[in-house]
Write a protein that holds these residues in place. Structure first.
Motif, short mmCIF file in Angstrom:
data_model
loop_
_atom_site.label_atom_id
_atom_site.label_comp_id
_atom_site.label_asym_id
_atom_site.label_seq_id
_atom_site.Cartn_x
_atom_site.Cartn_y
_atom_site.Cartn_z
N ALA A 1 0.81 -1.22 0.00
CA ALA A 1 0.00 0.00 0.00
C ALA A 1 0.85 1.27 0.00
O ALA A 1 0.41 2.31 -0.47
CB ALA A 1 -0.93 0.00 1.20
N CYS A 2 2.07 1.18 0.52
CA CYS A 2 2.93 2.37 0.65
C CYS A 2 3.25 2.96 -0.71
O CYS A 2 3.61 2.25 -1.65
CB CYS A 2 4.21 1.99 1.39
SG CYS A 2 5.32 3.40 1.62
N GLU A 3 3.13 4.28 -0.81
CA GLU A 3 3.45 5.01 -2.05
C GLU A 3 4.71 5.85 -1.91
O GLU A 3 5.05 6.61 -2.81
CB GLU A 3 2.27 5.88 -2.46
CG GLU A 3 1.04 5.06 -2.83
CD GLU A 3 -0.14 5.93 -3.22
OE1 GLU A 3 -0.08 7.17 -3.06
OE2 GLU A 3 -1.14 5.35 -3.67
N GLY A 4 5.38 5.77 -0.77
CA GLY A 4 6.65 6.46 -0.58
C GLY A 4 6.55 7.96 -0.39
O GLY A 4 7.43 8.69 -0.83
N HIS A 5 5.53 8.42 0.29
CA HIS A 5 5.39 9.86 0.55
C HIS A 5 6.44 10.37 1.54
O HIS A 5 6.85 11.52 1.47
CB HIS A 5 3.99 10.18 1.07
CG HIS A 5 2.92 9.97 0.05
ND1 HIS A 5 2.61 10.90 -0.91
CD2 HIS A 5 2.11 8.91 -0.17
CE1 HIS A 5 1.65 10.43 -1.67
NE2 HIS A 5 1.32 9.22 -1.25
N GLY A 6 6.85 9.53 2.49
CA GLY A 6 7.93 9.88 3.41
C GLY A 6 7.54 10.63 4.66
O GLY A 6 8.41 10.98 5.46
N ALA A 7 6.27 10.89 4.87
CA ALA A 7 5.85 11.63 6.07
C ALA A 7 6.20 10.88 7.35
O ALA A 7 6.58 11.49 8.34
CB ALA A 7 4.34 11.90 6.02
N CYS A 8 6.11 9.56 7.31
CA CYS A 8 6.41 8.76 8.50
C CYS A 8 7.86 8.95 8.96
O CYS A 8 8.12 9.09 10.15
CB CYS A 8 6.11 7.29 8.25
SG CYS A 8 6.99 6.57 6.85
N ALA A 9 8.77 8.97 8.02
CA ALA A 9 10.19 9.13 8.37
C ALA A 9 10.48 10.54 8.88
O ALA A 9 11.35 10.72 9.73
CB ALA A 9 11.06 8.82 7.16
N GLU A 10 9.75 11.52 8.39
CA GLU A 10 9.93 12.89 8.88
C GLU A 10 9.42 13.03 10.32
O GLU A 10 10.01 13.74 11.12
CB GLU A 10 9.21 13.88 7.99
CG GLU A 10 9.88 14.09 6.65
CD GLU A 10 9.17 15.15 5.82
OE1 GLU A 10 8.59 16.08 6.40
OE2 GLU A 10 9.22 15.02 4.59
N LEU A 11 8.33 12.33 10.62
CA LEU A 11 7.71 12.45 11.94
C LEU A 11 8.31 11.51 12.98
O LEU A 11 8.17 11.74 14.17
CB LEU A 11 6.20 12.19 11.83
CG LEU A 11 5.43 13.25 11.04
CD1 LEU A 11 4.02 12.78 10.78
CD2 LEU A 11 5.44 14.57 11.79
N ARG B 1 2.05 7.35 16.86
CA ARG B 1 0.63 7.55 16.53
C ARG B 1 0.47 8.65 15.48
O ARG B 1 -0.30 8.53 14.55
CB ARG B 1 -0.16 7.93 17.78
CG ARG B 1 -0.53 6.78 18.62
CD ARG B 1 -1.61 7.16 19.64
NE ARG B 1 -1.94 5.97 20.39
CZ ARG B 1 -1.60 5.76 21.66
NH1 ARG B 1 -0.92 6.68 22.31
NH2 ARG B 1 -1.93 4.65 22.27
N ARG B 2 1.22 9.72 15.66
CA ARG B 2 1.14 10.83 14.72
C ARG B 2 1.64 10.43 13.34
O ARG B 2 1.06 10.79 12.32
CB ARG B 2 1.95 12.01 15.25
CG ARG B 2 1.69 13.28 14.49
CD ARG B 2 2.37 14.49 15.06
NE ARG B 2 2.65 14.33 16.49
CZ ARG B 2 3.37 15.17 17.19
NH1 ARG B 2 3.88 16.23 16.62
NH2 ARG B 2 3.60 14.98 18.46
N ALA B 3 2.73 9.65 13.30
CA ALA B 3 3.27 9.18 12.02
C ALA B 3 2.28 8.26 11.31
O ALA B 3 2.07 8.38 10.09
CB ALA B 3 4.60 8.46 12.23
N ALA B 4 1.63 7.36 12.05
CA ALA B 4 0.65 6.47 11.45
C ALA B 4 -0.57 7.25 10.94
O ALA B 4 -1.08 6.98 9.86
CB ALA B 4 0.22 5.41 12.46
N ALA C 1 -0.57 10.27 9.90
CA ALA C 1 -0.19 11.15 8.79
C ALA C 1 -0.05 10.41 7.47
O ALA C 1 0.02 11.05 6.42
CB ALA C 1 1.12 11.86 9.12
N CYS C 2 -0.03 9.08 7.50
CA CYS C 2 0.15 8.33 6.25
C CYS C 2 -1.09 8.51 5.37
O CYS C 2 -2.19 8.12 5.75
CB CYS C 2 0.36 6.85 6.55
SG CYS C 2 0.61 5.87 5.06
#
Length: 63
Positions: free
Chosen positions: A9-19, A48-51, A53-54
Motif C-alpha cells: 500500500a505504501c506510495e513512498g510519501h515519506g511523512a512517517c520518516a519525517e515524523l 501515533r502521529r506518524a501512522a 499522517a500516512c
C-alpha cells in the motif's frame, strides 16, 4: 506497541520518516525502512502521529 508497514500500500510519501526518524528512515527510492517495529513508550505519541499522517494508511500502530 508495534509499528506495521504495508509495503504494497505504501506510495513512498515519506511523512512517517519525517515524523519518526528515530525508528523509520527512507531507502534510496523514498520508501520507509522500519529499524525496529517495537515502539518505546516515550515515542508512542510520535508513532501515533506518524501512522495518522500516512495518506494511504500503510503504517499502523498495534498492540
Amino acid at each position: 506497541m508495534v509499528l506495521r508497514l504495508d509495503r504494497i500500500a505504501c506510495e513512498g510519501h515519506g511523512a512517517c520518516a519525517e515524523l519518526l526518524p528515530e525508528l523509520i528512515s527512507l531507502d534510496e527510492w523514498g520508501y520507509p525502512i522500519l529499524h525496529q517495529p517495537e515502539v518505546p513508550t516515550d515515542l508512542t505519541g510520535y508513532a501515533r502521529r506518524a501512522a495518522a499522517a500516512c495518506p494511504v494508511l500503510a503504517l499502523r500502530l498495534t498492540r
